[in-house]
Design an enzyme around this catalytic site. Structure first.
Site, PDB file in Angstrom:
ATOM      1  CE  LYS A  98       2.733   3.994  -0.309  1.00  0.00           C
ATOM      2  NZ  LYS A  98       1.804   4.569   0.674  1.00  0.00           N
ATOM      3  CD  GLN A 101       1.237   7.856   2.277  1.00  0.00           C
ATOM      4  OE1 GLN A 101       1.395   7.260   1.227  1.00  0.00           O
ATOM      5  NE2 GLN A 101       1.435   7.287   3.449  1.00  0.00           N
ATOM      6  CG  ASP A 147      -4.035   1.893   0.736  1.00  0.00           C
ATOM      7  OD1 ASP A 147      -3.108   1.053   0.720  1.00  0.00           O
ATOM      8  OD2 ASP A 147      -3.960   2.989   1.310  1.00  0.00           O
TER       9      ASP A 147
END
Ligand code: NDP
Length: 285
Positions: free
Chosen positions: A53, A97, A120
């Site tokens: 990422k 994460q 997200d």
């Protein structure tokens, strides 16, 4: 014999668009979008995802800020970091994460992220925005799956979509996005009695289960479009999806491969959401 949807190629197109958008934003407002990625613990798969990422950010001109915390990090320290990032004007998107280490299992960290930086799409406000058809961040993996359907020009209106899996991160938002495009949606899960019969009704089948090659080609309606979200590592280290790829390709019109299907799209949509967040930030100043 069906066709393969090349997620890598579609994601490269999306990334090129993002790169262009990033340089236009910089030229117009002197603003460089920034994404903070927080990793807690040393899970090897998560370490790879976070590295990918951060690298993907650099490739399109987004500033990537990586924060690595030890596995024994206390909930209040993680929350304090997220609050600091919420206030940081260089950070337009925040991603923690998942999964968090076992000691932090009960912590719903998404609820501490400023919804305007929740790239997200996991904050309850953004999930509510999706459910009620309002503007907001869409969860990256289903958002990427929708882009893949768009890439083949698939018209969802009036079609039957079957989503296997109902997680908050993939299955549930996936069904909502398909519904938003006027598909008739069926959700399946571990307590669905006859999964094969449900899958057979799908003009579109999305598998987000985490069980290697669960969905067989013989279950599919001929000509269906199959989006395989699963990423499963078999004992021989081979990565497979939740769909039996070879048999699905015999029956379906289109199938996404694993790897090279939904995976690259997830990262592309994260960058997309980060650019959107930075644009909104620049408009609010
Ligand atoms: P979860 O484990 O959170 O959810 C799995 C879902 O599948 C649950 O709803 C569960 O039902 C259902 N399920 C489990 N077994 C069966 C079964 N035998 N029949 C029918 N339904 C079943 O997984 P995620 O949604 O987080 O991830 C799903 C897969 O997608 C994983 O392989 C993951 O690695 C992959 N993934 C890939 C991403 C990408 O970028 N490509 C991103 C995120 C995930 P119930 O609710 O009843 O327990």
């Amino acid at each position: 014999m069906g066709s393969i949807i090349d997620g890598k190629a579609v994601s490269e197109k999306v990334r090129a668009e993002i790169k262009q958008g990033v340089s236009e934003l910089f030229a117009a407002k002197g603003l460089r979008p920034g994404l903070a990625v927080v990793l807690v613990g040393e899970d090897p798969a998560s370490q790879i995802y976070v590295r990918n990422k951060t690298k993907a950010c650099e490739d399109v001109g987004i500033a990537g800020f990586q924060h690595s915390l030890p596995a024994d990090t206390k909930a209040e320290d993680l929350i304090a970091l997220v609050r600091k990032l919420n206030e940081d004007p260089q950070v337009h998107g925040i991603l923690v994460q998942l999964p968090l280490p076992p000691a932090l299992k009960g912590l719903d960290i998404a609820t501490y992220i400023d919804p305007r930086k929740d790239v997200d799409g996991l904050h309850p406000l953004n999930i509510g925005n999706l459910v009620t058809g309002r503007e907001g961040f869409r969860s990256c993996t289903p958002f990427g799956a929708m882009k893949l359907l768009e890439s083949i020009g698939f018209e969802l209106q009036g079609k039957h979509a079957v989503v296997v899996g109902r997680s908050n991160i993939v299955g549930k938002p996936m069904g909502m996005m398909l519904l938003e495009k006027n598909a008739t949606v069926t959700y399946c899960h571990s307590r669905t009695p006859d999964l094969a019969a449900e899958v057979r009704r799908g003009d579109v089948v999305v598998a987000a289960v985490g069980v290697p090659e669960l969905v067989k080609g013989s279950w599919l309606k001929p000509g269906a479009v199959v989006i395989d979200v699963g990423i499963n590592r078999k004992a021989d280290k081979k990565i497979v999806g939740d769909v039996e790829f070879a048999s699905a390709l015999q029956q379906a019109a289109y199938v996404t491969p694993v790897p090279g299907g939904v995976g690259p799209m997830t990262i592309a949509m994260l960058l997309w959401n980060t650019l959107s967040a930075a644009r909104r930030f620049s408009e609010s100043r």
